[in-house]
Motif scaffolding. Structure first.
Motif, PDB file in Angstrom:
ATOM      1  N   ARG A  24     -11.669   8.148   1.414  1.00 39.65           N
ATOM      2  CA  ARG A  24     -10.782   6.988   1.319  1.00 39.65           C
ATOM      3  C   ARG A  24      -9.344   7.472   1.242  1.00 39.65           C
ATOM      4  O   ARG A  24      -9.016   8.373   0.456  1.00 39.65           O
ATOM      5  CB  ARG A  24     -11.118   6.177   0.071  1.00 39.65           C
ATOM      6  N   VAL A  25      -8.479   6.854   2.056  1.00 35.19           N
ATOM      7  CA  VAL A  25      -7.069   7.216   2.101  1.00 35.19           C
ATOM      8  C   VAL A  25      -6.239   5.947   1.944  1.00 35.19           C
ATOM      9  O   VAL A  25      -6.510   4.944   2.600  1.00 35.19           O
ATOM     10  CB  VAL A  25      -6.714   7.905   3.447  1.00 35.19           C
ATOM     11  N   LEU A  26      -5.241   6.004   1.063  1.00 31.99           N
ATOM     12  CA  LEU A  26      -4.300   4.907   0.865  1.00 31.99           C
ATOM     13  C   LEU A  26      -2.897   5.407   1.163  1.00 31.99           C
ATOM     14  O   LEU A  26      -2.552   6.527   0.783  1.00 31.99           O
ATOM     15  CB  LEU A  26      -4.316   4.406  -0.580  1.00 31.99           C
ATOM     16  N   ALA A  27      -2.105   4.588   1.806  1.00 32.24           N
ATOM     17  CA  ALA A  27      -0.686   4.868   2.006  1.00 32.24           C
ATOM     18  C   ALA A  27       0.034   3.560   1.751  1.00 32.24           C
ATOM     19  O   ALA A  27      -0.101   2.617   2.530  1.00 32.24           O
ATOM     20  CB  ALA A  27      -0.414   5.377   3.412  1.00 32.24           C
ATOM     21  N   GLY A  28       0.740   3.492   0.638  1.00 33.53           N
ATOM     22  CA  GLY A  28       1.368   2.224   0.313  1.00 33.53           C
ATOM     23  C   GLY A  28       2.340   2.318  -0.836  1.00 33.53           C
ATOM     24  O   GLY A  28       2.596   3.388  -1.386  1.00 33.53           O
ATOM     25  N   ASN A  29       2.822   1.160  -1.215  1.00 37.74           N
ATOM     26  CA  ASN A  29       3.823   1.077  -2.265  1.00 37.74           C
ATOM     27  C   ASN A  29       3.192   1.075  -3.652  1.00 37.74           C
ATOM     28  O   ASN A  29       1.978   1.204  -3.806  1.00 37.74           O
ATOM     29  CB  ASN A  29       4.718  -0.147  -2.040  1.00 37.74           C
ATOM     30  N   ALA A  30       4.032   0.914  -4.665  1.00 36.89           N
ATOM     31  CA  ALA A  30       3.566   0.959  -6.052  1.00 36.89           C
ATOM     32  C   ALA A  30       2.538  -0.126  -6.348  1.00 36.89           C
ATOM     33  O   ALA A  30       1.599   0.104  -7.119  1.00 36.89           O
ATOM     34  CB  ALA A  30       4.757   0.846  -6.997  1.00 36.89           C
ATOM     35  N   ALA A  31       2.682  -1.297  -5.753  1.00 32.98           N
ATOM     36  CA  ALA A  31       1.728  -2.380  -5.991  1.00 32.98           C
ATOM     37  C   ALA A  31       0.338  -2.002  -5.480  1.00 32.98           C
ATOM     38  O   ALA A  31      -0.671  -2.268  -6.138  1.00 32.98           O
ATOM     39  CB  ALA A  31       2.204  -3.670  -5.331  1.00 32.98           C
ATOM     40  N   MET A  32       0.283  -1.373  -4.320  1.00 38.01           N
ATOM     41  CA  MET A  32      -1.008  -0.949  -3.782  1.00 38.01           C
ATOM     42  C   MET A  32      -1.629   0.128  -4.665  1.00 38.01           C
ATOM     43  O   MET A  32      -2.829   0.118  -4.924  1.00 38.01           O
ATOM     44  CB  MET A  32      -0.867  -0.444  -2.350  1.00 38.01           C
ATOM     45  N   GLN A  33      -0.814   1.047  -5.123  1.00 49.05           N
ATOM     46  CA  GLN A  33      -1.317   2.107  -5.984  1.00 49.05           C
ATOM     47  C   GLN A  33      -1.824   1.546  -7.309  1.00 49.05           C
ATOM     48  O   GLN A  33      -2.859   1.982  -7.822  1.00 49.05           O
ATOM     49  CB  GLN A  33      -0.224   3.147  -6.207  1.00 49.05           C
ATOM     50  N   ALA A  34      -1.125   0.557  -7.845  1.00 46.26           N
ATOM     51  CA  ALA A  34      -1.570  -0.075  -9.090  1.00 46.26           C
ATOM     52  C   ALA A  34      -2.895  -0.799  -8.879  1.00 46.26           C
ATOM     53  O   ALA A  34      -3.798  -0.720  -9.721  1.00 46.26           O
ATOM     54  CB  ALA A  34      -0.503  -1.040  -9.597  1.00 46.26           C
ATOM     55  N   ASP A  35      -3.025  -1.500  -7.748  1.00 45.79           N
ATOM     56  CA  ASP A  35      -4.285  -2.193  -7.432  1.00 45.79           C
ATOM     57  C   ASP A  35      -5.453  -1.214  -7.369  1.00 45.79           C
ATOM     58  O   ASP A  35      -6.570  -1.542  -7.742  1.00 45.79           O
ATOM     59  CB  ASP A  35      -4.185  -2.944  -6.101  1.00 45.79           C
ATOM     60  N   ALA A  36      -5.168   0.009  -6.882  1.00 43.45           N
ATOM     61  CA  ALA A  36      -6.212   1.035  -6.757  1.00 43.45           C
ATOM     62  C   ALA A  36      -6.365   1.841  -8.052  1.00 43.45           C
ATOM     63  O   ALA A  36      -7.139   2.791  -8.088  1.00 43.45           O
ATOM     64  CB  ALA A  36      -5.886   1.970  -5.597  1.00 43.45           C
ATOM     65  N   ARG A  37      -5.623   1.454  -9.077  1.00 41.92           N
ATOM     66  CA  ARG A  37      -5.658   2.132 -10.379  1.00 41.92           C
ATOM     67  C   ARG A  37      -5.297   3.611 -10.276  1.00 41.92           C
ATOM     68  O   ARG A  37      -5.922   4.474 -10.887  1.00 41.92           O
ATOM     69  CB  ARG A  37      -7.001   1.940 -11.053  1.00 41.92           C
ATOM     70  N   ILE A  38      -4.276   3.886  -9.467  1.00 42.32           N
ATOM     71  CA  ILE A  38      -3.770   5.249  -9.324  1.00 42.32           C
ATOM     72  C   ILE A  38      -2.619   5.424 -10.306  1.00 42.32           C
ATOM     73  O   ILE A  38      -1.645   4.672 -10.285  1.00 42.32           O
ATOM     74  CB  ILE A  38      -3.293   5.516  -7.882  1.00 42.32           C
ATOM     75  N   ASP A  39      -2.721   6.404 -11.179  1.00 39.29           N
ATOM     76  CA  ASP A  39      -1.689   6.681 -12.168  1.00 39.29           C
ATOM     77  C   ASP A  39      -0.587   7.502 -11.516  1.00 39.29           C
ATOM     78  O   ASP A  39      -0.797   8.652 -11.127  1.00 39.29           O
ATOM     79  CB  ASP A  39      -2.287   7.442 -13.347  1.00 39.29           C
ATOM     80  N   THR A  40       0.585   6.914 -11.374  1.00 40.00           N
ATOM     81  CA  THR A  40       1.710   7.602 -10.746  1.00 40.00           C
ATOM     82  C   THR A  40       2.770   8.007 -11.759  1.00 40.00           C
ATOM     83  O   THR A  40       3.851   8.427 -11.378  1.00 40.00           O
ATOM     84  CB  THR A  40       2.347   6.706  -9.663  1.00 40.00           C
ATOM     85  N   SER A  41       2.467   7.902 -13.034  1.00 43.28           N
ATOM     86  CA  SER A  41       3.470   8.179 -14.071  1.00 43.28           C
ATOM     87  C   SER A  41       4.003   9.615 -14.001  1.00 43.28           C
ATOM     88  O   SER A  41       5.148   9.859 -14.373  1.00 43.28           O
ATOM     89  CB  SER A  41       2.901   7.887 -15.454  1.00 43.28           C
ATOM     90  N   ALA A  42       3.204  10.543 -13.532  1.00 44.61           N
ATOM     91  CA  ALA A  42       3.661  11.929 -13.437  1.00 44.61           C
ATOM     92  C   ALA A  42       4.788  12.099 -12.425  1.00 44.61           C
ATOM     93  O   ALA A  42       5.533  13.077 -12.476  1.00 44.61           O
ATOM     94  CB  ALA A  42       2.494  12.841 -13.065  1.00 44.61           C
ATOM     95  N   PHE A  43       4.937  11.137 -11.508  1.00 46.96           N
ATOM     96  CA  PHE A  43       5.961  11.231 -10.472  1.00 46.96           C
ATOM     97  C   PHE A  43       7.234  10.472 -10.830  1.00 46.96           C
ATOM     98  O   PHE A  43       8.219  10.558 -10.120  1.00 46.96           O
ATOM     99  CB  PHE A  43       5.429  10.697  -9.138  1.00 46.96           C
TER     100      PHE A  43
END
Length: 60
Positions: A24-43
């Motif tokens: 599975r590959v996602l390429a998107g904005n913060a809203a898409m990442q949040a929907d996928a429960r991807i933690d981006t806080s490290a960035f």
């Protein structure tokens, strides 16, 4: 070399998703990442200066 993409989906206002070689590959904005429960806080706070300036220019 091109690889096969399956289950491609464009998500209006967020990005795209699909499977590449079965992964599975996602390429998107913060809203898409949040929907996928991807933690981006490290960035947070680590965007390249060139990107920040481009965004400032685009929103003026």
């Amino acid at each position: 070399m091109l690889v096969a993409v399956s289950d491609f989906e464009a998500v209006n206002g967020k990005g795209v998703s699909g499977r590449v070689d079965g992964d599975r590959v996602l390429a998107g904005n913060a809203a898409m990442q949040a929907d996928a429960r991807i933690d981006t806080s490290a960035f947070a706070g680590h965007a390249p200066a060139e990107m920040i300036e481009a965004l400032r220019t685009a929103t003026r």
